[in-house]
Scaffold this motif. Sequence first.
Motif, PDB file in Angstrom:
ATOM      1  N   THR A   1      -1.666 -43.356  40.362  1.00  0.00           N
ATOM      2  CA  THR A   1      -1.564 -43.759  41.767  1.00  0.00           C
ATOM      3  C   THR A   1      -0.898 -42.662  42.590  1.00  0.00           C
ATOM      4  O   THR A   1      -1.364 -42.315  43.684  1.00  0.00           O
ATOM      5  CB  THR A   1      -0.779 -45.075  41.900  1.00  0.00           C
TER       6      THR A   1
ATOM      7  N   GLN B   1      -2.444 -40.332  45.709  1.00  0.00           N
ATOM      8  CA  GLN B   1      -1.773 -40.230  47.004  1.00  0.00           C
ATOM      9  C   GLN B   1      -1.563 -38.767  47.383  1.00  0.00           C
ATOM     10  O   GLN B   1      -1.764 -38.373  48.539  1.00  0.00           O
ATOM     11  CB  GLN B   1      -0.434 -40.965  46.950  1.00  0.00           C
TER      12      GLN B   1
ATOM     13  N   ASP C   1      -4.869 -37.045  48.394  1.00  0.00           N
ATOM     14  CA  ASP C   1      -5.330 -37.337  49.748  1.00  0.00           C
ATOM     15  C   ASP C   1      -4.814 -36.286  50.729  1.00  0.00           C
ATOM     16  O   ASP C   1      -5.475 -35.976  51.729  1.00  0.00           O
ATOM     17  CB  ASP C   1      -4.851 -38.726  50.182  1.00  0.00           C
TER      18      ASP C   1
END
Length: 255
Positions: free
Chosen positions: A239, A243, A246
């Motif tokens: 996760t 992040q 991105d």
Amino acid sequence: MLRGLRAPSTKAGPSAVADIAARIEAHLAAHDGYVAFSGGKDSLIVLNLARHVEPDVPVVFFDSGLDYPETYDYLAELAHTWALDLHRIPTDPPLLQVLADSGLWDHQAPTDAGTATVDLHEVLITAPARRAHQLLGPGELWGVRADESATRRMLYTRGGRRDGIISRGDGTVAYGPIWNWTTEDVWAHIARNQLPVNPVYTKLRDLGVPEQQHRLSNLIDGGHLDRGRLTWLRRGWPTLFEQLADTLPRIRQLT
């Protein structure tokens, strides 16, 4: 456990540790300063040794904003358990912002966006350390070891000195109490003294990361990208990886 039961090497035995404690005491008396604590195994030992000499020794955590999540929890718990005089000095601007603004990690950035030089040494080390020294004095105790790399060996042996002391041009003085210890010395000392280790090490071991790559520096470290660092990050912290991707899309190419 086996490491803790083995007889320590001469560099890490009782007499050597007693000598280190005396040198830490002399260093703090002469220079004041602080213990630089990264959350890693080496600085943990230095912190523990320094606390036996001066229980209230200032402790500085240089926060880039891109450390492992477990490191922040570990730091808070250790600060509470050991009643540390902890000073958090953040990178300004945060490392993630510096990387994003550079344009080097973005497929959509203009072709010349990454031509400007990014001085990460200034951002991550020089500037935060300057603030720490202004606050706490010219001295520094750190866990940097010569065994870790050729660059660090040169750092300690340049000019013929082999005492763990590094005097800088700006008047600051760093002492590495375990500068000549091996990785085996470090883990054995931790086991013998039952020191609380950052849980990131266990997670890296469970992921199959070779022990020589168990480094707790920034999540995105240019010095270790060729060793699968981002692959382990993607597997162990998926996760968090997404992040970061991105904001820094090119990290997906390096896994």
